[in-house]
Design an enzyme around this catalytic site. Structure first.
Site, PDB file in Angstrom:
ATOM      1  N   SER A 179       0.847  -1.187   0.000  1.00 56.32           N
ATOM      2  CA  SER A 179       0.000   0.000   0.000  1.00 56.32           C
ATOM      3  C   SER A 179       0.883   1.238   0.000  1.00 56.32           C
ATOM      4  O   SER A 179       2.084   1.169   0.291  1.00 56.32           O
ATOM      5  CB  SER A 179      -0.882  -0.008   1.253  1.00 56.32           C
ATOM      6  OG  SER A 179      -1.469   1.261   1.494  1.00 56.32           O
ATOM      7  N   TYR A 182      -2.670  -1.233  10.248  1.00 59.85           N
ATOM      8  CA  TYR A 182      -2.580  -1.536   8.820  1.00 59.85           C
ATOM      9  C   TYR A 182      -1.244  -1.070   8.256  1.00 59.85           C
ATOM     10  O   TYR A 182      -0.550  -1.811   7.541  1.00 59.85           O
ATOM     11  CB  TYR A 182      -3.737  -0.844   8.097  1.00 59.85           C
ATOM     12  CG  TYR A 182      -3.791  -1.064   6.606  1.00 59.85           C
ATOM     13  CD1 TYR A 182      -4.296  -2.250   6.074  1.00 59.85           C
ATOM     14  CD2 TYR A 182      -3.350  -0.083   5.724  1.00 59.85           C
ATOM     15  CE1 TYR A 182      -4.356  -2.446   4.700  1.00 59.85           C
ATOM     16  CE2 TYR A 182      -3.411  -0.273   4.348  1.00 59.85           C
ATOM     17  CZ  TYR A 182      -3.914  -1.451   3.847  1.00 59.85           C
ATOM     18  OH  TYR A 182      -3.960  -1.646   2.488  1.00 59.85           O
ATOM     19  N   LYS A 227       2.004  -3.252   6.587  1.00 62.23           N
ATOM     20  CA  LYS A 227       2.550  -3.025   5.250  1.00 62.23           C
ATOM     21  C   LYS A 227       4.043  -2.699   5.306  1.00 62.23           C
ATOM     22  O   LYS A 227       4.825  -3.148   4.456  1.00 62.23           O
ATOM     23  CB  LYS A 227       1.776  -1.909   4.545  1.00 62.23           C
ATOM     24  CG  LYS A 227       0.301  -2.226   4.327  1.00 62.23           C
ATOM     25  CD  LYS A 227       0.100  -3.518   3.544  1.00 62.23           C
ATOM     26  CE  LYS A 227      -1.369  -3.796   3.261  1.00 62.23           C
ATOM     27  NZ  LYS A 227      -1.583  -5.042   2.506  1.00 62.23           N
ATOM     28  N   THR A 244     -12.747  -1.323  -3.762  1.00 61.01           N
ATOM     29  CA  THR A 244     -12.912  -2.710  -3.328  1.00 61.01           C
ATOM     30  C   THR A 244     -13.829  -2.750  -2.111  1.00 61.01           C
ATOM     31  O   THR A 244     -14.250  -1.716  -1.589  1.00 61.01           O
ATOM     32  CB  THR A 244     -11.560  -3.341  -2.956  1.00 61.01           C
ATOM     33  OG1 THR A 244     -11.098  -2.756  -1.717  1.00 61.01           O
ATOM     34  CG2 THR A 244     -10.523  -3.104  -4.041  1.00 61.01           C
TER      35      THR A 244
END
Length: 279
Positions: free
Chosen positions: A149, A162, A166, A197
């Site tokens: 990301s 998150y 990553k 998404t």
């Protein structure tokens, strides 16, 4: 709209395994690889979606496909699934570590269990799959593709777990690439920007519950098909890093060269408003 494959046969009859392959970028990449003549293996948790996708691949794309219900956070389950794949197909040529989850909450409001769950899927899931598939990938001089990301190299507000997962992926897979640089193993890290998404629909919040998040409004939101096409083209070239973002290389440069300015711009770049108490 998917692009037609012309004379390129790079992935024809190659075994391509994609985790989290029933939705979003994963599903789009499954269909793109099937167009290119690959034999597909799909890991996902949704049995009904797996069956439906495999049937679609067989009926409409004449694609040999196997759908396996597998939790990538479970190392033993991954080992069993990989053994089945090697038994049926003889090996693995391309592994796409796509499965992932996210959250939206301030660090101070986020329980440790949320960090553990995010890391279990996003980081350890990729680690488990790659560790189990690596002997076959090395034997076939294959390729590992990892969905990272923009937050893999720059901070992203309210996504501390998150972002940490990553960053960890970059450390792991850049080291893996260096260790096997002479063995013919390709390793590509992919950093998409905001993409349409369903990831946000299953986002965790600070207490670990699931709460759908609002659609991001910053710039143009990419389609999964466009992201999948870019990944496919980069995989043909065995690229090392693919950055796809509405703020693309400029955000990366800004974060590295002018970090203080980047932090001031984070609320706008993140495309989200601060979560309020109780979120």
């Amino acid at each position: 709209m998917y692009r037609k494959v012309f004379a390129n046969k790079v992935f024809d009859r190659k075994v391509v395994l994609i985790t989290g392959g029933c939705a979003g970028i994963g599903r789009a990449l499954v269909l793109r690889m099937a167009q290119a003549g690959a034999r597909l293996v799909i890991f996902d948790l949704d049995r009904a979606s797996l069956d439906s996708l495999v049937q679609h691949l067989q009926d409409h794309l004449n694609c040999e496909a196997l759908g396996l219900e597998c939790d990538v956070a479970d190392a033993a389950a991954v080992e069993r699934a990989m053994a089945l794949v090697v038994e049926r197909f003889g090996g693995i040529d391309v592994l796409v570590n796509n499965a992932g989850i996210t959250h939206r909450s301030r660090f101070i409001d986020t329980e440790v269990a949320v960090f553990q769950r995010i890391m279990a899927v996003n980081y350890f899931g990729a680690l488990h799959c790659t560790h189990a598939a690596l002997p076959s990938l090395l034997e076939r001089r294959g390729q590992v593709i990892v969905l990272s990301s923009l937050s893999g190299f720059a901070p992203l507000l309210y996504r501390s777990a998150y972002s940490a997962s990553k960053h960890a992926l970059h450390g792991l897979f850049e080291t893996l690439r260096a260790e096997h640089r002479d063995a013919g193993l390709g390793v590509m890290l992919v950093c998409p920007g905001f993409t349409a998404t369903d990831l946000r629909k299953n986002a965790l919040v600070g207490d670990g519950s699931i709460q759908a998040q609002p659609t991001l409004t910053l710039g143009k939101v990419a389609s999964p098909q466009d992201v999948a096409e870019a990944i496919f083209q980069a995989a043909l070239r065995r690229q090392r890093l693919l950055v796809l973002s509405n703020v693309d290389w400029r955000a990366r440069l800004l974060a590295r060269v002018f970090p203080a300015l980047f932090e001031k711009l984070l609320p706008r770049l993140s495309g989200v408003k601060p979560p309020v108490a109780g979120d």
